[in-house]
Design an enzyme around this catalytic site. Sequence first.
Site, PDB file in Angstrom:
ATOM      1  N   GLU A  23     -45.192 -79.165 -13.301  1.00 28.04           N
ATOM      2  CA  GLU A  23     -46.070 -80.331 -13.393  1.00 28.04           C
ATOM      3  C   GLU A  23     -47.295 -79.914 -14.178  1.00 28.04           C
ATOM      4  OE1 GLU A  23     -48.318 -82.745 -10.291  1.00 28.04           O
ATOM      5  OE2 GLU A  23     -49.194 -82.548 -12.288  1.00 28.04           O
ATOM      6  N   CYS A  77     -54.851 -84.332 -12.378  1.00 32.39           N
ATOM      7  CA  CYS A  77     -53.935 -84.424 -13.524  1.00 32.39           C
ATOM      8  C   CYS A  77     -53.539 -85.869 -13.811  1.00 32.39           C
ATOM      9  CB  CYS A  77     -52.712 -83.552 -13.302  1.00 32.39           C
ATOM     10  SG  CYS A  77     -51.893 -83.880 -11.741  1.00 32.39           S
TER      11      CYS A  77
HETATM   12  P1  NDP Z   1     -53.404 -72.358 -15.781  1.00 35.65           P
HETATM   13  O1  NDP Z   1     -52.237 -73.155 -16.176  1.00 35.65           O
HETATM   14  O2  NDP Z   1     -53.768 -71.184 -16.603  1.00 35.65           O
HETATM   15  O3  NDP Z   1     -53.251 -71.822 -14.280  1.00 35.65           O
HETATM   16  C1  NDP Z   1     -52.398 -72.392 -13.312  1.00 35.65           C
HETATM   17  C2  NDP Z   1     -51.846 -71.286 -12.402  1.00 35.65           C
HETATM   18  O4  NDP Z   1     -51.024 -70.401 -13.156  1.00 35.65           O
HETATM   19  C3  NDP Z   1     -52.937 -70.407 -11.780  1.00 35.65           C
HETATM   20  O5  NDP Z   1     -52.538 -70.013 -10.483  1.00 35.65           O
HETATM   21  C4  NDP Z   1     -52.943 -69.209 -12.709  1.00 35.65           C
HETATM   22  O6  NDP Z   1     -53.464 -68.062 -12.114  1.00 35.65           O
HETATM   23  C5  NDP Z   1     -51.464 -69.045 -12.978  1.00 35.65           C
HETATM   24  N1  NDP Z   1     -51.126 -68.323 -14.200  1.00 35.65           N
HETATM   25  C6  NDP Z   1     -51.908 -68.038 -15.274  1.00 35.65           C
HETATM   26  N2  NDP Z   1     -51.193 -67.380 -16.215  1.00 35.65           N
HETATM   27  C7  NDP Z   1     -49.943 -67.245 -15.722  1.00 35.65           C
HETATM   28  C8  NDP Z   1     -48.725 -66.694 -16.221  1.00 35.65           C
HETATM   29  N3  NDP Z   1     -48.656 -66.146 -17.428  1.00 35.65           N
HETATM   30  N4  NDP Z   1     -47.622 -66.734 -15.461  1.00 35.65           N
HETATM   31  C9  NDP Z   1     -47.653 -67.321 -14.234  1.00 35.65           C
HETATM   32  N5  NDP Z   1     -48.773 -67.861 -13.703  1.00 35.65           N
HETATM   33  C10 NDP Z   1     -49.885 -67.845 -14.445  1.00 35.65           C
HETATM   34  O7  NDP Z   1     -54.623 -73.351 -15.641  1.00 35.65           O
HETATM   35  P2  NDP Z   1     -56.154 -73.076 -15.873  1.00 35.65           P
HETATM   36  O8  NDP Z   1     -56.712 -72.780 -14.579  1.00 35.65           O
HETATM   37  O9  NDP Z   1     -56.442 -72.094 -16.949  1.00 35.65           O
HETATM   38  O10 NDP Z   1     -56.593 -74.516 -16.428  1.00 35.65           O
HETATM   39  C11 NDP Z   1     -56.442 -74.793 -17.806  1.00 35.65           C
HETATM   40  C12 NDP Z   1     -56.242 -76.264 -18.060  1.00 35.65           C
HETATM   41  O11 NDP Z   1     -55.074 -76.720 -17.408  1.00 35.65           O
HETATM   42  C13 NDP Z   1     -57.346 -77.148 -17.521  1.00 35.65           C
HETATM   43  O12 NDP Z   1     -58.373 -77.219 -18.420  1.00 35.65           O
HETATM   44  C14 NDP Z   1     -56.629 -78.452 -17.332  1.00 35.65           C
HETATM   45  O13 NDP Z   1     -56.648 -79.155 -18.555  1.00 35.65           O
HETATM   46  C15 NDP Z   1     -55.204 -78.041 -17.000  1.00 35.65           C
HETATM   47  N6  NDP Z   1     -54.889 -78.095 -15.576  1.00 35.65           N
HETATM   48  C16 NDP Z   1     -53.973 -78.991 -15.151  1.00 35.65           C
HETATM   49  C17 NDP Z   1     -53.685 -79.097 -13.812  1.00 35.65           C
HETATM   50  C18 NDP Z   1     -52.709 -80.076 -13.290  1.00 35.65           C
HETATM   51  O14 NDP Z   1     -52.795 -80.438 -12.120  1.00 35.65           O
HETATM   52  N7  NDP Z   1     -51.752 -80.514 -14.076  1.00 35.65           N
HETATM   53  C19 NDP Z   1     -54.359 -78.268 -12.826  1.00 35.65           C
HETATM   54  C20 NDP Z   1     -55.250 -77.297 -13.381  1.00 35.65           C
HETATM   55  C21 NDP Z   1     -55.485 -77.232 -14.721  1.00 35.65           C
HETATM   56  P3  NDP Z   1     -55.045 -67.775 -12.233  1.00 35.65           P
HETATM   57  O15 NDP Z   1     -55.772 -69.026 -11.871  1.00 35.65           O
HETATM   58  O16 NDP Z   1     -55.240 -66.719 -11.233  1.00 35.65           O
HETATM   59  O17 NDP Z   1     -55.273 -67.386 -13.663  1.00 35.65           O
END
Ligand code: NDP
Length: 516
Positions: free
Chosen positions: A252, A286
């Site tokens: 998602e 989101c």
């Molecule tokens: P990410 O997609 O980077 O992070 C989501 C999760 O994935 C976190 O737990 C993160 O860990 C983890 N993660 C990061 N890199 C990896 C990897 N290579 N493999 C597996 N897991 C990984 O989101 P961000 O926090 O950087 O947010 C960036 C953008 O995403 C926001 O600006 C927004 O636009 C969007 N977003 C969308 C969401 C939604 O509900 N659809 C929710 C949040 C963000 P860690 O946090 O420890 O790095």
Amino acid sequence: MAGTKEQAHETSSNGAATEEHGVAVHNPATGEVIATVPDLGADDIARLAAQGRAAQPGWEAMGFDGRARVMRRAQKWLLDNSERVIDTIMSETGKTWEDAGVLELSYGASAFGFWAKHAEKYLRDHKVRSGSLFVFGKKLKVRYRPLGLIGVIGPWNYPLVNSFGDCIPALAAGNAVILKPSELTPLTSILLAEGLAECGIPEHVFQVATGTGDAGRALVDEVDMIMFTGSTETGRKVAEQAAKRLIPASLELGGKDPMIVLADADLERAANSAVFWSMQNAGQTCISVERVYVEAPVYDEFVDKVVGKVKALRQGDPSGGPGSVDVGTLTSPPQQDIIERHVKDATDKGARVLVGGHAGNGASAWEPTVLVDVDHDMACMTEETFGPTLPIMKVADADEALRLANDSPYGLSGSVFTRDINKGEDVARRVEAGAVCVNDVVINYSALELPFGGWKASGLGSRHGANGIRKYCAQQSILISRFHGKRDPQMFPYKAKMSRNLVRLYRFLWGRGNRG
Ligand code: NDP
């Protein structure tokens, strides 16, 4: 980590970090460090995975009723401990009491009850009838078996709904689960693990793997299925990694959800909905309203209403509790840079800011902002902003609104406002998104019977509904032959007469379709 209590002890009573090598958790409203949690590496994740795999068969053997008992206790635990849960969510996200208490808590409590009640209905064996000649008289059924060990990777915007919420159906199906919360918001997951342990979940069936993105990467290498919520960019990486291992991935991802306001809409409801669903949770949802298209005849009136309502919003540190502010702080500090870039890009290209437009009150915050005179050359209309901004664009008619709404790589959700519900449904069906509401926004998400999943770059698979739990299972088709001869007509040795007779039979049965 297996035992969540050890982690809880790492936070001192005065809220200061007590562990040197770990991930510091900040309160984004104040910037203070409120805890430090272990930064797990690949070896730690492999150990958790081994523990989870060892514990899973016992959990599966408890059956739907046994697991439902734990879920129902957890539902009660969540409500009995609501203040603690709300405080924890608020402290690590900077969201308002209402965004934590009303939205997150209600989802968690209803999800425990829903999956306790419906898991068996969605997963019990079901008979299948077939029109195939070859299986005439045979018994056909489908059954679902838990995949084993599920990895859930969650984002920071909803630590209960988006991170922990996906674990509930995975557990109800009989899997062991390892949850990797965002490094920004691990405390809610740790608290909920403690709650599940108190409610009798067997040791290691539910484990929380704290750490950074590296822990997430390591998790994908260990589990039988991965459920990811977060950005499209990271979601692609997770999908690639899962594809290499040939494990299923449900994703998602981001959204740029459009709202379409038609000239005959109830403008007061449309304006209230636009303001609330773009600003609640400081716009970090989101499926929030990310952009609005309004038919020309009602554009000015709609904008006036929205501006009045946004000007009245109070943004700031939510620590005053219920009713103290409407819009809290931003959970992820880099988000402020993204919002600033989108606002600056828009104004550089001719947009006007009618309300807000600047950093807000708090260590990381943004003022509720309304932008007009926007177009699709601006990032605020095409990229996910994920902040308390509301760009509004005037359109000639519904067709132009639809063309612009669909001019996006994303397709998570959308909304249409009109008094003509038939027209509303017609427009909704033409929006390229996995979920569209007419005269409402977002609340479809609370109907756990209704599938929710993104189109295009917004995701793969879905949550909620039957697929929301079946995706955590291997599907197995069973065919049982009760009445049969020693040899079926199509078997060896091939005999010309039998083969021709079979083809004649096919013509008789299926040959009519082309005659008409
Ligand atoms: P990410 O997609 O980077 O992070 C989501 C999760 O994935 C976190 O737990 C993160 O860990 C983890 N993660 C990061 N890199 C990896 C990897 N290579 N493999 C597996 N897991 C990984 O989101 P961000 O926090 O950087 O947010 C960036 C953008 O995403 C926001 O600006 C927004 O636009 C969007 N977003 C969308 C969401 C939604 O509900 N659809 C929710 C949040 C963000 P860690 O946090 O420890 O790095």
